[in-house]
Write a protein that holds these residues in place. Structure first.
Motif, mmCIF file in Angstrom:
data_model
loop_
_atom_site.group_PDB
_atom_site.id
_atom_site.type_symbol
_atom_site.label_atom_id
_atom_site.label_comp_id
_atom_site.label_asym_id
_atom_site.label_seq_id
_atom_site.Cartn_x
_atom_site.Cartn_y
_atom_site.Cartn_z
ATOM 1 N N GLU A 179 0.841 -1.099 -0.048
ATOM 2 C CA GLU A 179 0.151 0.045 -0.082
ATOM 3 C C GLU A 179 0.851 1.382 -0.021
ATOM 4 O O GLU A 179 0.658 2.447 -0.609
ATOM 5 N N HIS A 180 2.049 1.384 0.592
ATOM 6 C CA HIS A 180 2.979 2.160 0.587
ATOM 7 C C HIS A 180 3.722 2.366 -0.505
ATOM 8 O O HIS A 180 4.676 1.982 -0.776
ATOM 9 N N VAL A 181 3.239 3.490 -1.310
ATOM 10 C CA VAL A 181 3.761 3.705 -2.713
ATOM 11 C C VAL A 181 3.869 5.135 -3.236
ATOM 12 O O VAL A 181 3.621 5.725 -4.236
ATOM 13 N N ALA A 182 3.987 6.007 -1.705
ATOM 14 C CA ALA A 182 3.875 7.321 -2.109
ATOM 15 C C ALA A 182 4.827 8.033 -3.038
ATOM 16 O O ALA A 182 4.571 8.901 -3.627
ATOM 17 N N GLU A 183 6.259 7.512 -2.957
ATOM 18 C CA GLU A 183 6.994 7.848 -3.824
ATOM 19 C C GLU A 183 7.421 6.948 -5.117
ATOM 20 O O GLU A 183 8.502 6.991 -5.793
ATOM 21 N N GLU A 210 6.598 2.800 -7.356
ATOM 22 C CA GLU A 210 6.397 1.432 -7.222
ATOM 23 C C GLU A 210 7.673 0.822 -6.508
ATOM 24 O O GLU A 210 7.685 -0.334 -5.822
ATOM 25 N N ASP A 225 9.250 2.423 -3.719
ATOM 26 C CA ASP A 225 9.168 2.951 -2.408
ATOM 27 C C ASP A 225 9.129 1.784 -1.364
ATOM 28 O O ASP A 225 10.142 1.783 -0.593
ATOM 29 N N HIS A 233 12.208 -0.056 1.289
ATOM 30 C CA HIS A 233 12.168 -0.135 2.770
ATOM 31 C C HIS A 233 12.305 -1.728 3.102
ATOM 32 O O HIS A 233 13.071 -1.943 4.250
ATOM 33 N N ARG A 283 16.727 2.424 -4.313
ATOM 34 C CA ARG A 283 15.654 3.344 -4.959
ATOM 35 C C ARG A 283 16.243 3.456 -6.522
ATOM 36 O O ARG A 283 17.431 3.442 -6.530
#
Length: 137
Positions: A77-81, A83, A85, A89, A122
């Motif tokens: 779900e965490h894709v703020a920055e 695919e 992102d 992490h 990244r």
């Protein structure tokens, strides 16, 4: 105890050999016997101790990690920055944010084929901040 901070420019995903920068600074400290602690101040890049003689090792590590933690997985779900992102992490959590290496005879006591690598997870270029602490006598 002596401490130094430096930045490493990463052109995007991949490994950057930082062994010589750390080796040179350890020599400058004039510590003969002790420990060298290396810490990265980021959650989407990491540090590893790996082979430094064959560039295929870096390519193989990248391929393995791509299979283990694929970019764009719909699980995340965490894709703020982008695919890459959340995979960045996770890759960081699976590797390390710090390393401790013995200092012996005024030098890093690395094995014959060991090097210290910053692993950028990244796609985009980044400046990564590293703190190196040397303690001993």
């Amino acid at each position: 105890m002596q401490q130094k901070e430096f930045t490493v420019t990463c052109r995007g995903r991949g490994l950057v050999d930082i062994t010589n920068r750390i080796r040179d600074w350890v020599a400058e400290t004039q510590v003969k016997t002790g420990l060298c602690h290396v810490f990265i101040h980021h959650t989407s890049a990491s540090l590893i101790l790996s082979e430094n003689a064959d560039p295929d090792v870096c390519a193989d590590l990248e391929r393995f990690m791509a299979r283990l933690v694929p970019d764009g997985d719909p699980l995340f779900e965490h894709v703020a920055e982008g695919e890459d992102d959340m995979p960045a992490h996770i890759r960081s959590v699976l590797t390390r944010s710090d390393l401790t290496i013995p200092v012996t005879g005024g030098q890093l006591a690395l094995g014959t084929w060991q090097g210290i690598w910053l692993w950028e997870h990244r796609y985009q270029a980044h400046q990564r901040r590293i703190t190196v602490t040397v303690q001993g006598s």
